[in-house]
Design an enzyme around this catalytic site. Structure first.
Site, short mmCIF file in Angstrom:
data_model
loop_
_atom_site.label_atom_id
_atom_site.label_comp_id
_atom_site.label_asym_id
_atom_site.label_seq_id
_atom_site.Cartn_x
_atom_site.Cartn_y
_atom_site.Cartn_z
N ASP A 36 0.87 -1.19 0.00
CA ASP A 36 0.00 0.00 0.00
C ASP A 36 0.90 1.23 0.00
OD1 ASP A 36 -3.24 0.18 1.00
OD2 ASP A 36 -2.08 2.04 1.09
N ASP A 56 4.09 1.76 -4.44
CA ASP A 56 3.08 2.41 -5.28
C ASP A 56 2.95 1.59 -6.56
OD1 ASP A 56 1.73 4.02 -7.11
OD2 ASP A 56 2.71 5.87 -6.46
N VAL A 57 1.75 1.04 -6.83
CA VAL A 57 1.59 0.16 -8.00
C VAL A 57 1.76 0.91 -9.31
CG1 VAL A 57 0.04 -1.45 -6.79
CG2 VAL A 57 -0.94 0.44 -8.14
N ASN A 83 -5.84 -5.18 -6.45
CA ASN A 83 -6.98 -4.47 -5.84
C ASN A 83 -6.84 -2.96 -5.91
OD1 ASN A 83 -9.23 -4.11 -3.75
ND2 ASN A 83 -7.46 -3.26 -2.69
N TYR A 149 -12.90 7.02 -14.25
CA TYR A 149 -13.00 5.78 -13.46
C TYR A 149 -13.61 4.67 -14.29
CZ TYR A 149 -14.16 2.65 -9.59
OH TYR A 149 -14.27 1.56 -8.76
N LYS A 153 -11.92 1.15 -15.55
CA LYS A 153 -12.41 -0.16 -15.07
C LYS A 153 -12.88 -1.05 -16.22
CE LYS A 153 -11.56 0.23 -10.66
NZ LYS A 153 -10.61 -0.70 -10.00
P1 NAD Z 1 -9.91 2.72 -1.04
O1 NAD Z 1 -10.10 4.04 -1.71
O2 NAD Z 1 -10.52 2.53 0.31
O3 NAD Z 1 -8.33 2.48 -1.04
C1 NAD Z 1 -7.76 1.35 -0.50
C2 NAD Z 1 -6.24 1.55 -0.42
O4 NAD Z 1 -5.64 1.85 -1.71
C3 NAD Z 1 -5.77 2.67 0.49
O5 NAD Z 1 -5.11 2.08 1.59
C4 NAD Z 1 -4.78 3.46 -0.36
O6 NAD Z 1 -3.66 3.90 0.38
C5 NAD Z 1 -4.39 2.43 -1.41
N1 NAD Z 1 -3.79 2.98 -2.63
C6 NAD Z 1 -4.21 4.06 -3.33
N2 NAD Z 1 -3.40 4.27 -4.39
C7 NAD Z 1 -2.45 3.30 -4.35
C8 NAD Z 1 -1.31 2.99 -5.15
N3 NAD Z 1 -0.99 3.76 -6.20
N4 NAD Z 1 -0.55 1.92 -4.84
C9 NAD Z 1 -0.85 1.15 -3.76
N5 NAD Z 1 -1.91 1.40 -2.96
C10 NAD Z 1 -2.68 2.46 -3.24
O7 NAD Z 1 -10.41 1.58 -2.03
P2 NAD Z 1 -11.53 0.45 -1.85
O8 NAD Z 1 -12.86 1.07 -1.75
O9 NAD Z 1 -11.09 -0.50 -0.80
O10 NAD Z 1 -11.46 -0.21 -3.32
C11 NAD Z 1 -10.60 -1.29 -3.63
C12 NAD Z 1 -10.79 -1.65 -5.10
O11 NAD Z 1 -12.16 -1.97 -5.36
C13 NAD Z 1 -10.44 -0.51 -6.07
O12 NAD Z 1 -9.85 -1.04 -7.24
C14 NAD Z 1 -11.80 0.08 -6.40
O13 NAD Z 1 -11.81 0.79 -7.62
C15 NAD Z 1 -12.66 -1.15 -6.41
N6 NAD Z 1 -14.08 -0.85 -6.20
C16 NAD Z 1 -14.48 -0.20 -5.06
C17 NAD Z 1 -15.83 0.09 -4.90
C18 NAD Z 1 -16.34 0.82 -3.67
O14 NAD Z 1 -17.54 1.12 -3.63
N7 NAD Z 1 -15.49 1.09 -2.67
C19 NAD Z 1 -16.76 -0.31 -5.87
C20 NAD Z 1 -16.31 -0.97 -7.00
C21 NAD Z 1 -14.96 -1.24 -7.16
#
Ligand code: NAD
Length: 254
Positions: A36, A56-57, A83, A149, A153
């Site tokens: 992360d 950082d990915v 993720n 976004y 996706k």
């Molecule tokens: P979030 O915004 O809560 O972030 C989770 C983590 O991502 C954070 O700890 C952040 O520090 C880390 N992060 C951000 N940029 C990063 C990078 N460049 N490298 C490494 N880590 C990084 O996200 P979430 O809601 O847990 O979502 C996780 C995944 O699920 C994402 O791909 C998101 O697009 C997808 N998603 C989420 C939702 C939703 O409603 N939350 C819905 C559909 C899809």
């Protein structure tokens, strides 16, 4: 499902959905490494017994270093969960800033490219490896005001389907999960931004988001974790190249 002797890497695994996925794999016996960009969350994950490192990915050099650390600490890799994904900017397309647009793609799709590319040497060493990419309901449907976004996706689904063909002959499965709106701080921020864009009260937009699903409720992070472990498991050994919705049946996004 038994993941004893399996080694799992979850990107952005120190918070939110990623942490729920990491914990579920760990409950099922896997060695789990999370990465992360949030150093405090990484430290907390370590204290809670996960292997963890800051990276950082969206930076290929950091991802290359990460895979070296994964090899040193786990001896290899069987499951990669891509993720990491950011929400990106909200607004009509002509209002969007190019830097915010590019940053969304840097994390959401370039990050998956870098992680898969750098993890493949490790994944090829074992048998029955699996890649799980996080897409979204916005990777299946359009979403007004969220073009960066949604486009990023949809790209995840294209990457998934293509790699399933490329890697299938090597016994590596590649699938995507498309969550609906997941309960948590991120969706609260997305709803607040959408409310500002539409000039509506946040609770009105929140009700719209809850009712996107035919079940009339938000999805929980644990629902996504359950799908991640299933699709990575031998129970799903013939599930490949799929974009698997976990969205309570969502037919329109607000
Ligand atoms: P979030 O915004 O809560 O972030 C989770 C983590 O991502 C954070 O700890 C952040 O520090 C880390 N992060 C951000 N940029 C990063 C990078 N460049 N490298 C490494 N880590 C990084 O996200 P979430 O809601 O847990 O979502 C996780 C995944 O699920 C994402 O791909 C998101 O697009 C997808 N998603 C989420 C939702 C939703 O409603 N939350 C819905 C559909 C899809």
């Amino acid at each position: 499902m038994d993941f004893t002797a399996k080694r799992v890497l979850v990107t952005a695994g120190a918070n939110g959905i990623g942490l729920a996925i990491a914990n579920k794999f760990r409950e099922l016996g896997a060695a789990v490494f999370v990465t992360d960009i949030d150093p405090d969350a990484v430290e907390k994950a370590r204290v809670n017994g996960l292997l963890a490192a800051v990276s950082d990915v969206s930076d290929e050099d950091q991802v290359r270093g990460l895979m070296n650390t994964v090899r040193e600490e786990m001896g290899g890799l069987d499951v990669l969960v891509n993720n990491a994904g950011i929400a990106g900017p909200t607004g009509p397309l002509e209002s969007l800033d190019a830097a915010a647009w590019k940053a969304t793609f840097d994390v959401n799709i370039h990050g998956q490219f870098f992680c898969i590319k750098q993890a493949l040497p490790l994944l090829r060493e074992g048998t029955g490896a699996s890649i799980v990419n996080l897409s979204s309901a916005a990777g299946r449907l359009g979403m007004a005001g969220r073009s960066a976004y949604s486009a990023s996706k949809w790209a995840v689904v294209g990457l998934t389907k293509t790699l399933a063909i490329e890697l299938g002959p090597d016994g590596i499965r590649v699938n995507a999960i498309c969550p609906g709106a997941v309960n948590g701080p991120r969706i609260d921020a997305v709803i607040a931004a959408k409310a500002r864009m539409l000039g509506l009260p946040a609770d009105e937009v929140s009700a719209l988001y809850n009712n996107q699903s035919s079940l009339g409720r938000l999805i929980e992070a644990e629902d996504i974790a359950n799908m991640a472990v299933f699709v990575a498991s031998d129970m799903a050994r013939n599930v490949n190249g799929q974009a698997l919705a976990v969205d309570g049946n969502t037919e329109k996004l607000y």
